[in-house]
Design a protein around this motif. Structure first.
Motif, PDB file in Angstrom:
ATOM      1  N   ASN A  53       2.682 -21.308  14.217  1.00  0.00           N
ATOM      2  CA  ASN A  53       2.263 -20.784  13.690  1.00  0.00           C
ATOM      3  C   ASN A  53       0.549 -20.661  14.491  1.00  0.00           C
ATOM      4  OD1 ASN A  53       0.109 -22.641  10.682  1.00  0.00           O
ATOM      5  ND2 ASN A  53      -0.472 -23.766  12.512  1.00  0.00           N
ATOM      6  N   ASN A  54       0.257 -20.346  15.698  1.00  0.00           N
ATOM      7  CA  ASN A  54      -0.522 -20.725  16.273  1.00  0.00           C
ATOM      8  C   ASN A  54      -0.384 -19.524  16.721  1.00  0.00           C
ATOM      9  OD1 ASN A  54      -1.323 -22.940  16.081  1.00  0.00           O
ATOM     10  ND2 ASN A  54       0.129 -23.762  18.220  1.00  0.00           N
ATOM     11  N   VAL A  55      -0.019 -18.265  15.022  1.00  0.00           N
ATOM     12  CA  VAL A  55      -0.601 -17.004  15.263  1.00  0.00           C
ATOM     13  C   VAL A  55      -0.904 -16.564  13.998  1.00  0.00           C
ATOM     14  CG1 VAL A  55       0.472 -14.663  16.044  1.00  0.00           C
ATOM     15  CG2 VAL A  55       1.308 -16.203  17.323  1.00  0.00           C
ATOM     16  N   VAL A  56      -2.336 -16.328  13.981  1.00  0.00           N
ATOM     17  CA  VAL A  56      -3.209 -15.774  12.927  1.00  0.00           C
ATOM     18  C   VAL A  56      -2.516 -14.343  11.997  1.00  0.00           C
ATOM     19  CG1 VAL A  56      -5.083 -15.640  11.603  1.00  0.00           C
ATOM     20  CG2 VAL A  56      -5.186 -16.861  14.112  1.00  0.00           C
ATOM     21  N   HIS A  57      -2.617 -13.778  11.240  1.00  0.00           N
ATOM     22  CA  HIS A  57      -2.148 -12.681  10.313  1.00  0.00           C
ATOM     23  C   HIS A  57      -3.460 -12.419   9.201  1.00  0.00           C
ATOM     24  CE1 HIS A  57       1.590 -12.080  12.574  1.00  0.00           C
ATOM     25  NE2 HIS A  57       1.467 -13.178  12.828  1.00  0.00           N
ATOM     26  N   ALA A  58      -3.545 -11.166   9.605  1.00  0.00           N
ATOM     27  CA  ALA A  58      -4.578 -10.757   8.312  1.00  0.00           C
ATOM     28  C   ALA A  58      -4.061  -9.753   8.272  1.00  0.00           C
ATOM     29  CB  ALA A  58      -5.691 -10.950   8.527  1.00  0.00           C
ATOM     30  N   GLN A  59      -4.422  -9.555   6.740  1.00  0.00           N
ATOM     31  CA  GLN A  59      -4.010  -7.222   6.449  1.00  0.00           C
ATOM     32  C   GLN A  59      -5.265  -6.444   5.761  1.00  0.00           C
ATOM     33  OE1 GLN A  59      -1.992  -5.131   2.948  1.00  0.00           O
ATOM     34  NE2 GLN A  59      -0.115  -5.350   4.937  1.00  0.00           N
ATOM     35  N   HIS A  60      -5.680  -5.472   6.780  1.00  0.00           N
ATOM     36  CA  HIS A  60      -7.281  -5.324   6.709  1.00  0.00           C
ATOM     37  C   HIS A  60      -6.702  -3.551   5.758  1.00  0.00           C
ATOM     38  CE1 HIS A  60     -11.188  -4.645   8.895  1.00  0.00           C
ATOM     39  NE2 HIS A  60     -11.464  -4.257   7.404  1.00  0.00           N
ATOM     40  N   TRP A  61      -7.425  -4.014   4.673  1.00  0.00           N
ATOM     41  CA  TRP A  61      -7.745  -2.254   4.022  1.00  0.00           C
ATOM     42  C   TRP A  61      -8.925  -1.715   4.630  1.00  0.00           C
ATOM     43  CZ3 TRP A  61      -5.342  -2.935  -1.813  1.00  0.00           C
ATOM     44  CH2 TRP A  61      -4.260  -4.291  -1.828  1.00  0.00           C
ATOM     45  N   ARG A  62      -9.157  -0.522   5.153  1.00  0.00           N
ATOM     46  CA  ARG A  62     -10.460  -0.462   5.226  1.00  0.00           C
ATOM     47  C   ARG A  62     -10.927   1.329   5.037  1.00  0.00           C
ATOM     48  NH1 ARG A  62     -12.845   0.941  10.989  1.00  0.00           N
ATOM     49  NH2 ARG A  62     -14.408   0.153  11.239  1.00  0.00           N
ATOM     50  N   HIS A  63     -11.766   1.293   4.587  1.00  0.00           N
ATOM     51  CA  HIS A  63     -11.903   2.996   4.454  1.00  0.00           C
ATOM     52  C   HIS A  63     -12.639   3.984   5.893  1.00  0.00           C
ATOM     53  CE1 HIS A  63     -12.627   1.267   0.693  1.00  0.00           C
ATOM     54  NE2 HIS A  63     -12.389   2.410   0.178  1.00  0.00           N
ATOM     55  N   ASP A  64     -12.549   5.111   6.379  1.00  0.00           N
ATOM     56  CA  ASP A  64     -12.393   5.624   7.383  1.00  0.00           C
ATOM     57  C   ASP A  64     -13.679   5.256   7.316  1.00  0.00           C
ATOM     58  OD1 ASP A  64      -9.930   6.149   7.257  1.00  0.00           O
ATOM     59  OD2 ASP A  64      -9.588   7.974   6.342  1.00  0.00           O
ATOM     60  N   ASP A  65     -14.933   5.666   6.651  1.00  0.00           N
ATOM     61  CA  ASP A  65     -16.076   6.029   6.801  1.00  0.00           C
ATOM     62  C   ASP A  65     -16.616   4.518   7.176  1.00  0.00           C
ATOM     63  OD1 ASP A  65     -16.442   4.941   4.401  1.00  0.00           O
ATOM     64  OD2 ASP A  65     -17.195   6.875   3.814  1.00  0.00           O
ATOM     65  N   GLY A  66     -15.941   3.671   7.329  1.00  0.00           N
ATOM     66  CA  GLY A  66     -16.588   2.329   7.451  1.00  0.00           C
ATOM     67  C   GLY A  66     -16.834   1.948   8.688  1.00  0.00           C
ATOM     68  N   PRO A  67     -17.453   0.532   9.010  1.00  0.00           N
ATOM     69  CA  PRO A  67     -16.772  -0.327   7.638  1.00  0.00           C
ATOM     70  C   PRO A  67     -17.766  -0.961   6.207  1.00  0.00           C
ATOM     71  CG  PRO A  67     -18.449  -1.844   9.836  1.00  0.00           C
ATOM     72  CD  PRO A  67     -18.270  -0.246  10.425  1.00  0.00           C
ATOM     73  N   ARG A  68     -17.069  -0.677   5.444  1.00  0.00           N
ATOM     74  CA  ARG A  68     -17.853  -1.222   4.281  1.00  0.00           C
ATOM     75  C   ARG A  68     -18.122  -2.875   3.485  1.00  0.00           C
ATOM     76  NH1 ARG A  68     -16.187   2.353   0.761  1.00  0.00           N
ATOM     77  NH2 ARG A  68     -16.139   4.675   1.943  1.00  0.00           N
ATOM     78  N   PRO A  69     -18.747  -3.218   3.052  1.00  0.00           N
ATOM     79  CA  PRO A  69     -19.065  -4.832   2.196  1.00  0.00           C
ATOM     80  C   PRO A  69     -17.675  -5.103   2.217  1.00  0.00           C
ATOM     81  CG  PRO A  69     -20.377  -3.603   0.845  1.00  0.00           C
ATOM     82  CD  PRO A  69     -20.053  -2.459   1.877  1.00  0.00           C
ATOM     83  N   THR A  70     -16.897  -6.032   2.304  1.00  0.00           N
ATOM     84  CA  THR A  70     -16.120  -7.011   2.801  1.00  0.00           C
ATOM     85  C   THR A  70     -15.867  -7.640   2.030  1.00  0.00           C
ATOM     86  OG1 THR A  70     -15.789  -6.267   5.351  1.00  0.00           O
ATOM     87  CG2 THR A  70     -14.418  -7.457   3.965  1.00  0.00           C
ATOM     88  N   LEU A  71     -14.173  -8.173   1.057  1.00  0.00           N
ATOM     89  CA  LEU A  71     -14.037  -8.864   0.286  1.00  0.00           C
ATOM     90  C   LEU A  71     -12.588  -9.474   0.629  1.00  0.00           C
ATOM     91  CD1 LEU A  71     -14.005 -10.586  -2.954  1.00  0.00           C
ATOM     92  CD2 LEU A  71     -12.608  -8.597  -3.101  1.00  0.00           C
ATOM     93  N   CYS A  72     -12.434 -10.762   0.939  1.00  0.00           N
ATOM     94  CA  CYS A  72     -12.049 -11.486   1.790  1.00  0.00           C
ATOM     95  C   CYS A  72     -11.383 -12.889   0.785  1.00  0.00           C
ATOM     96  CB  CYS A  72     -12.456 -12.844   2.752  1.00  0.00           C
ATOM     97  SG  CYS A  72     -13.390 -11.748   3.836  1.00  0.00           S
ATOM     98  N   LEU A  73      -9.897 -12.576   0.956  1.00  0.00           N
ATOM     99  CA  LEU A  73      -8.705 -12.520  -0.353  1.00  0.00           C
ATOM    100  C   LEU A  73      -7.837 -13.998   0.635  1.00  0.00           C
ATOM    101  CD1 LEU A  73      -7.821 -13.914  -2.768  1.00  0.00           C
ATOM    102  CD2 LEU A  73      -5.737 -11.910  -2.772  1.00  0.00           C
ATOM    103  N   ILE A  74      -8.231 -15.553   0.076  1.00  0.00           N
ATOM    104  CA  ILE A  74      -7.079 -16.176   0.750  1.00  0.00           C
ATOM    105  C   ILE A  74      -6.160 -16.867  -0.793  1.00  0.00           C
ATOM    106  CG2 ILE A  74      -6.695 -18.669   1.998  1.00  0.00           C
ATOM    107  CD1 ILE A  74      -9.620 -18.625   2.709  1.00  0.00           C
ATOM    108  N   HIS A  75      -4.926 -16.568  -0.621  1.00  0.00           N
ATOM    109  CA  HIS A  75      -3.833 -17.045  -1.251  1.00  0.00           C
ATOM    110  C   HIS A  75      -3.675 -18.493  -1.334  1.00  0.00           C
ATOM    111  CE1 HIS A  75      -1.602 -18.077   1.654  1.00  0.00           C
ATOM    112  NE2 HIS A  75      -1.808 -17.504   2.693  1.00  0.00           N
ATOM    113  N   GLY A  76      -3.005 -18.969  -2.567  1.00  0.00           N
ATOM    114  CA  GLY A  76      -2.472 -20.306  -2.809  1.00  0.00           C
ATOM    115  C   GLY A  76      -1.638 -20.735  -2.094  1.00  0.00           C
ATOM    116  N   PHE A  77      -1.335 -21.859  -1.812  1.00  0.00           N
ATOM    117  CA  PHE A  77       0.391 -22.521  -1.750  1.00  0.00           C
ATOM    118  C   PHE A  77       2.234 -21.405  -1.770  1.00  0.00           C
ATOM    119  CE2 PHE A  77       3.485 -26.091  -2.070  1.00  0.00           C
ATOM    120  CZ  PHE A  77       3.970 -26.201  -0.689  1.00  0.00           C
ATOM    121  N   MET A  78       2.521 -21.391  -0.946  1.00  0.00           N
ATOM    122  CA  MET A  78       3.282 -20.771  -1.438  1.00  0.00           C
ATOM    123  C   MET A  78       3.122 -19.075  -1.595  1.00  0.00           C
ATOM    124  SD  MET A  78       5.522 -23.696  -3.090  1.00  0.00           S
ATOM    125  CE  MET A  78       7.378 -22.911  -3.649  1.00  0.00           C
TER     126      MET A  78
END
Length: 407
Positions: free
Chosen positions: A161-186
């Motif tokens: 749990n003490n290792v944080v994970h995320a996935q990043h969809w990034r344009h090659d000419d970025g950074p761009r305005p970024t939409l962050c999503l947090i999932h639901g339980f389970m």
């Protein structure tokens, strides 16, 4: 690894209509009125039929999830039999109740003081195929320390749990305005969330995208956890409070990383538990330019009261422990977004609710709407999982975000 520190200005263009993974009727929802959500008599016959059938389906799902949670809660019921544990629980309630009473997000959720050392590697080919772009998986060590000193040793022992994970969809000419999503339980799977929320469509519209993994979910679930998210409710009320505190802390560390790479515009959305978390973060960190809680819960204690059979176990535990109801209610406000003022301006807040939702009843979203000065509020006639008219609210999200993210 090199980063561009100045974002390019990218005009927004919508290449096509959003595609949802599960075909759903595009039955239009609508904006809430001055009094809030519509009454039943205000709905068309078709809308009523969809709301009623959606609600029935949600009740079956809710009972299944509540039964699973009941198994998770059994150990905490047994520990309540010990006087020492019951006394410790009352002390924990007092601690969080005092923090909540201060209504100070800076005190309740201290900012990270150590910048994260982020490791990035290419995601699997399926993720890149879905996004039709550059996708990397990120991870870093959490710098979180339990807010409650009595819980620090326990929280420090969580390895995965003490290792944080995320996935990043990034344009090659970025950074761009970024939409962050947090999932639901389970519901932490990147592939599911990417498809469910039509993130490839947002990506093609010009956004970079971040999918953030909540504590105890996905790869953050401790070894031998029976399901993703188990740890959220497996350590009693105090454990839930610390999980929420860590969710906020780790996301702010991720914001530190994005800011370092040059991202200067961030929108945040989340579903269910993710909606709860996104609304809370928007009351803590002023780097959120716009926030869209989707079918959010804002008072988990009231929601669990309706979740049979988990509600019976909670009541039994509180009776055994001799829990003070008033103290418990006060402590619950510690992690509720209703306890803190939102930081984004009113015109940068949008709430989405499903009228047939029985996991996060629409009344929960309405409570947040009232607390948020009756901001933009969109409803759809589906339930918690089947978002009937989802294309309609995705278009609503796009119109809402464009002025803040691309102008």
């Amino acid at each position: 690894m090199e980063f561009d520190l100045v974002p390019d200005e990218v005009p927004q263009h919508i290449p096509d209509e959003p595609a949802t993974p599960i075909p759903v009727p595009d039955v239009p929802g609508a904006e809430a009125g001055p009094r809030g959500l519509p009454r039943r008599v205000d709905l068309t016959l078709r809308q009523r039929a969809i709301v009623d059938s959606s609600a029935l389906a949600d009740l079956a799902l809710r009972t299944s999830i509540a039964s699973l949670l009941s198994v998770t809660m059994v150990p905490s019921v047994l520990t309540a039999l010990r006087r020492s544990e019951a006394r410790a629980e009352r002390e924990h309630l007092q601690f969080y109740a005092e923090l909540a009473a201060a209504k100070d997000p800076g005190l309740a959720f201290p900012a990270p003081t150590v910048p994260p050392r982020v490791f990035s590697r290419p995601a699997n080919p399926v993720a890149e195929w879905v996004a039709q772009g550059n996708v990397h998986n990120l991870r870093f060590e959490s710098s979180f320390t339990a807010v409650n000193p009595a819980l620090r040793d326990q929280c420090a022992r969580f390895v995965r749990n003490n290792v944080v994970h995320a996935q990043h969809w990034r344009h090659d000419d970025g950074p761009r305005p970024t939409l962050c999503l947090i999932h639901g339980f389970m519901g932490s799977a990147y592939l599911f969330n990417g498809l469910f929320f039509s993130l490839p469509w947002f990506y093609r519209s010009g956004y970079d995208v971040i999918l953030y993994t909540l504590p105890f979910h996905g790869r953050r679930a401790e070894k031998y956890s029976p399901f993703s998210g188990h740890g959220y409710f497996a350590h009693g009320f105090a454990g839930f409070c610390e999980a929420m505190a860590q969710a906020v802390h780790d996301f702010r560390s991720l914001l530190d990383y994005l800011e370092f790479t040059g991202v200067d515009r961030l929108a945040l959305t989340g579903m269910s538990l993710g909606g709860y978390t996104s609304a809370l973060i928007a009351s803590v960190d002023d780097r959120i330019d716009a926030v869209i809680p989707n079918v959010p819960v804002v008072t988990p204690d009231r929601t669990v009261d309706e979740w049979f059979p988990a509600n019976k176990l909670v009541a039994l535990r509180e009776r055994i422990a001799g829990t003070d109801t008033a103290l418990s209610d006060a402590a619950t406000m510690y992690s509720s977004p209703l306890n803190y003022a939102p930081l984004p301006a009113k015109e940068r807040r949008l709430i989405i609710a499903g009228l047939g939702d029985r996991l996060a009843p629409p009344e929960q979203a309405e409570l947040l709407w009232k607390h948020w000065d009756r901001c933009a509020f969109h409803w759809f006639p589906g339930n918690h999982v089947l978002h009937v008219s989802q294309p309609d609210y995705l278009r609503r999200m796009t119109r809402f975000l464009a002025p803040f993210m691309f102008d």
